[in-house]
Design a protein around this motif. Sequence first.
Motif, PDB file in Angstrom:
ATOM      1  N   LEU A 192       0.835  -1.195   0.000  1.00 36.80           N
ATOM      2  CA  LEU A 192       0.000   0.000   0.000  1.00 36.80           C
ATOM      3  C   LEU A 192       0.869   1.245   0.000  1.00 36.80           C
ATOM      4  CD1 LEU A 192      -2.527  -1.125   2.749  1.00 36.80           C
ATOM      5  CD2 LEU A 192      -2.770  -1.351   0.272  1.00 36.80           C
ATOM      6  N   GLY A 193       0.328   2.369  -0.455  1.00 30.17           N
ATOM      7  CA  GLY A 193       1.039   3.645  -0.416  1.00 30.17           C
ATOM      8  C   GLY A 193       2.379   3.587  -1.130  1.00 30.17           C
ATOM      9  N   ASP A 194       3.430   4.032  -0.428  1.00 35.09           N
ATOM     10  CA  ASP A 194       4.768   4.075  -1.037  1.00 35.09           C
ATOM     11  C   ASP A 194       5.618   2.874  -0.643  1.00 35.09           C
ATOM     12  OD1 ASP A 194       5.185   4.757   1.602  1.00 35.09           O
ATOM     13  OD2 ASP A 194       6.738   6.219   1.152  1.00 35.09           O
ATOM     14  N   LYS A 195       4.986   1.758  -0.333  1.00 37.02           N
ATOM     15  CA  LYS A 195       5.706   0.552   0.091  1.00 37.02           C
ATOM     16  C   LYS A 195       6.126  -0.277  -1.128  1.00 37.02           C
ATOM     17  CE  LYS A 195       4.953   1.237   4.510  1.00 37.02           C
ATOM     18  NZ  LYS A 195       4.143   2.423   4.539  1.00 37.02           N
ATOM     19  N   ILE A 196       7.232  -1.012  -0.950  1.00 34.63           N
ATOM     20  CA  ILE A 196       7.781  -1.882  -1.992  1.00 34.63           C
ATOM     21  C   ILE A 196       8.110  -3.227  -1.355  1.00 34.63           C
ATOM     22  CG2 ILE A 196       9.677  -2.194  -3.632  1.00 34.63           C
ATOM     23  CD1 ILE A 196      10.016   0.875  -3.558  1.00 34.63           C
ATOM     24  N   VAL A 197       7.761  -4.325  -2.032  1.00 42.14           N
ATOM     25  CA  VAL A 197       8.104  -5.669  -1.558  1.00 42.14           C
ATOM     26  C   VAL A 197       9.362  -6.113  -2.294  1.00 42.14           C
ATOM     27  CG1 VAL A 197       7.360  -8.069  -1.355  1.00 42.14           C
ATOM     28  CG2 VAL A 197       5.685  -6.229  -1.105  1.00 42.14           C
TER      29      VAL A 197
ATOM     30  N   ARG B 272       9.825   1.267   2.532  1.00 46.18           N
ATOM     31  CA  ARG B 272       9.276   2.472   1.904  1.00 46.18           C
ATOM     32  C   ARG B 272      10.176   2.834   0.731  1.00 46.18           C
ATOM     33  NH1 ARG B 272       6.358   6.098   6.178  1.00 46.18           N
ATOM     34  NH2 ARG B 272       5.986   7.241   4.266  1.00 46.18           N
ATOM     35  N   GLN B 273       9.634   3.558  -0.230  1.00 56.62           N
ATOM     36  CA  GLN B 273      10.431   3.926  -1.399  1.00 56.62           C
ATOM     37  C   GLN B 273      11.671   4.725  -1.011  1.00 56.62           C
ATOM     38  OE1 GLN B 273       9.358   4.988  -5.692  1.00 56.62           O
ATOM     39  NE2 GLN B 273       9.143   6.920  -4.603  1.00 56.62           N
ATOM     40  N   ASN B 274      11.596   5.566   0.034  1.00 60.72           N
ATOM     41  CA  ASN B 274      12.772   6.364   0.393  1.00 60.72           C
ATOM     42  C   ASN B 274      13.869   5.535   1.043  1.00 60.72           C
ATOM     43  OD1 ASN B 274      11.547   6.044   2.842  1.00 60.72           O
ATOM     44  ND2 ASN B 274      11.469   8.214   3.356  1.00 60.72           N
ATOM     45  N   ASP B 275      13.620   4.251   1.355  1.00 54.06           N
ATOM     46  CA  ASP B 275      14.670   3.351   1.839  1.00 54.06           C
ATOM     47  C   ASP B 275      15.478   2.736   0.712  1.00 54.06           C
ATOM     48  OD1 ASP B 275      14.149   3.699   4.567  1.00 54.06           O
ATOM     49  OD2 ASP B 275      12.548   2.211   4.530  1.00 54.06           O
TER      50      ASP B 275
END
Length: 94
Positions: free
Chosen positions: A6-11, A85-88
Amino acid sequence: MKLVPLGDKIVLKQCEAEETTKSGIVLPGQAQEKPQQAEVIAVGPGGMVDGKEVTMLVSEGDKVIYSKYAGTTVELDGEEYIIVRQNDVLAIVK
């Protein structure tokens, strides 16, 4: 089952750790450093996150380098994944 972020998350699915050094020394399991390179398995939709517009810059199949202590590790169907998160994500490997 399938993970849908969800949102700005990445698996991410972590790449395998190196078992030998460049000089040919075989490393035992405890001595292997956790790799920071992973493959993107799923990407969230982006949108408004914490009051800011977020555009997702990665896509499924990309190889990325992520922050060393970032994310949450989950196990699904015997596979281990990391949700960040995308910023990680520090860089896309091309």
